[in-house]
Scaffold this motif. Structure first.
Motif, PDB file in Angstrom:
ATOM      1  N   LEU A   1       0.809  -1.222   0.000  1.00 53.10           N
ATOM      2  CA  LEU A   1       0.000   0.000   0.000  1.00 53.10           C
ATOM      3  C   LEU A   1       0.842   1.271   0.000  1.00 53.10           C
ATOM      4  N   ALA A   2       1.988   1.233   0.643  1.00 53.18           N
ATOM      5  CA  ALA A   2       2.824   2.431   0.770  1.00 53.18           C
ATOM      6  C   ALA A   2       4.261   2.090   0.414  1.00 53.18           C
ATOM      7  N   PRO A   3       4.567   1.909  -0.866  1.00 55.25           N
ATOM      8  CA  PRO A   3       5.921   1.536  -1.275  1.00 55.25           C
ATOM      9  C   PRO A   3       6.969   2.507  -0.735  1.00 55.25           C
ATOM     10  N   GLY A   4       8.005   1.949  -0.159  1.00 55.40           N
ATOM     11  CA  GLY A   4       9.084   2.772   0.380  1.00 55.40           C
ATOM     12  C   GLY A   4       8.971   3.079   1.853  1.00 55.40           C
ATOM     13  N   ALA A   5       7.801   2.849   2.460  1.00 52.11           N
ATOM     14  CA  ALA A   5       7.650   3.114   3.895  1.00 52.11           C
ATOM     15  C   ALA A   5       8.541   2.162   4.681  1.00 52.11           C
ATOM     16  N   ALA A   6       9.208   2.693   5.700  1.00 52.27           N
ATOM     17  CA  ALA A   6      10.115   1.893   6.530  1.00 52.27           C
ATOM     18  C   ALA A   6       9.769   2.108   7.995  1.00 52.27           C
ATOM     19  N   PHE A   7       9.745   1.022   8.763  1.00 57.63           N
ATOM     20  CA  PHE A   7       9.275   1.131  10.146  1.00 57.63           C
ATOM     21  C   PHE A   7      10.347   1.594  11.133  1.00 57.63           C
ATOM     22  N   ASP A   8      11.507   2.000  10.638  1.00 59.31           N
ATOM     23  CA  ASP A   8      12.563   2.413  11.560  1.00 59.31           C
ATOM     24  C   ASP A   8      13.269   3.693  11.123  1.00 59.31           C
ATOM     25  N   ASP A   9      12.585   4.515  10.289  1.00 58.13           N
ATOM     26  CA  ASP A   9      13.233   5.735   9.785  1.00 58.13           C
ATOM     27  C   ASP A   9      12.741   7.010  10.456  1.00 58.13           C
ATOM     28  N   GLY A  10      11.835   6.901  11.434  1.00 63.88           N
ATOM     29  CA  GLY A  10      11.349   8.071  12.154  1.00 63.88           C
ATOM     30  C   GLY A  10      10.398   8.953  11.374  1.00 63.88           C
TER      31      GLY A  10
END
Length: 310
Positions: free
Chosen positions: A222-231
Motif C-alpha cells: 500500500l505504501a511503497p518505500g515506507a520503513a518502520f525504523d526511519d522516524g
C-alpha cells in the motif's frame, strides 16, 4: 530472560488454536517449557501483558494476528507511548488472518525466523504510531500501533471484513473480496489535511492511509518505500476517484505498489498528520476499527523492540 507467551486461539477464525500445539513445539525447542496465557475476549492480551510485565517478564511472545500483537504491545506501553520497562521485547508469531508485522520482518517468507527471533538475543527497533481520534463510543480515543492507520474507504473495508464471519474465514484474500462491496456503496469525503502543522487544505478523498510499513490489507504493497525504523511516516491519499477507477485501475495494482503512479494518488511524508471531515468517517489502526474522525497521527521513533536474529 523471563518469557510470557500470549496466545489468541480464536485468531484466523480458530485456525490459531488448531495450530497452537505445533507452534508450542517449535517455541519450546528454543525457549524450553512454556506456560502460555490464552486470550478470552478483545483487549485481553493487553491486560495479560501488563500482568506478566508486573511479574517480571521481559520477553513477550504474541501468537495470533496483528490484533493480538498490537494488544500485547499496548500492554507494555505507558500513556505517553514509552515502554514501561525499557528492556521489554516483543516477539510476534504469525497465526492470524493477516500478519503484517511478521511480513515486514520477513517471518512469512521464512517461517522459522519467527521462532528463532523469539529466542534470539538480538533486537530490532521499530517506530510507533500514536493515534488520537473520536472513539466508537463518542469519547476521545488514544491508541498505539505499528503498521497503518487508515481513514475513509480503507477503514470501512477493514470494518466490514471483520464484521463478516464468512468472509474473514477466507484469510488474506478477505480484504480483497470486500473491497468491491464497500467501494460500490461508498461516497468520497471532503477531508481537511494537516501535515507537520501545515494546513494542506481540503481534499475530496476516497481514502487515506498513514503508513509505518509498506504492506497492509493482507499483503498489499500500500505504501511503497515506507520503513518502520526511519522516524518518518508515509501518507498515501486516493483522491476523488470514481468507483470504476478504484476497481479496475487502482485495486489491481495494490499488490505490486503500482497504484501510486495513478494521477489521483498522492504521496507525502511527515512526522505528524491531522484529518477532519464533516461526514461520519471511520478510522482503522492495524486492522481494527477504533473510531472516527477527527484524527491525529504522529510518530514516536524507535519506540519499541522486536526480537531479531540479525
Amino acid at each position: 530472560m523471563k518469557t510470557a507467551v500470549i496466545v489468541n486461539r480464536m485468531a484466523n477464525k480458530g485456525s490459531a488454536g488448531r495450530r497452537w500445539p505445533a507452534i508450542k513445539v517449535e517455541l519450546e525447542k528454543r525457549l524450553g517449557p512454556l506456560e502460555p496465557s490464552f486470550t478470552e475476549a478483545p483487549g485481553h492480551a493487553t491486560s495479560l501483558a501488563r500482568a506478566a510485565l508486573a511479574r517480571g517478564a521481559r520477553r513477550f511472545v504474541a501468537v495470533g494476528g496483528d490484533g493480538t500483537v498490537n494488544e500485547t504491545l499496548n500492554g507494555l506501553l505507558d500513556s505517553s507511548g514509552k515502554l514501561d520497562v525499557p528492556d521489554a521485547v516483543l516477539c510476534p508469531v504469525p497465526a492470524g488472518t493477516a500478519n503484517e508485522l511478521c511480513r515486514a520482518l520477513g517471518h512469512l517468507a521464512r517461517p522459522e525466523l519467527a521462532y528463532d527471533s523469539a529466542a534470539a538475543s538480538g533486537r530490532r527497533t521499530i517506530d510507533l504510531l500514536r493515534v488520537r481520534c473520536t472513539g466508537l463510543d463518542g469519547r476521545p480515543m488514544e491508541r498505539f500501533g505499528y503498521l497503518i492507520v487508515s481513514l475513509g474507504a480503507a477503514a470501512s473495508i477493514s470494518h466490514r471484513t471483520s464484521q463478516s464471519r464468512w468472509v474473514k474465514k477466507l484469510g488474506e484474500i478477505a480484504y480483497l473480496l470486500m473491497t468491491p462491496v464497500v467501494t460500490l456503496g461508498y461516497r468520497n469525503r471532503e477531508v481537511a489535511v494537516v501535515v507537520d502543522g501545515v494546513a494542506m487544505g481540503k481534499r475530496r478523498l476516497f481514502t487515506a492511509m498513514v503508513a509505518n510499513t509498506e504492506n497492509g490489507g493482507g499483503g498489499m504493497k500500500l505504501a511503497p518505500g515506507a520503513a518502520f525504523d526511519d522516524g518518518v511516516l508515509d501518507l498515501v491519499e486516493l483522491g476523488d476517484v470514481s468507483k470504476s477507477t478504484v476497481l479496475f485501475s487502482i485495486l489491481p495494482k495494490t499488490y505490486s505498489g503500482g497504484h501510486i503512479h495513478h494521477p489521483l494518488v498522492r504521496m507525502s511524508r511527515g512526522r505528524s498528520f491531522s484529518f477532519e471531515a464533516d461526514g461520519d468517517t471511520l478510522v482503522d489502526l492495524d486492522g481494527e476499527t477504533i473510531g472516527r474522525l477527527p484524527l491525529d497521527v504522529s510518530v514516536l521513533p524507535q519506540a519499541f523492540s522486536v526480537g531479531s536474529v540479525q
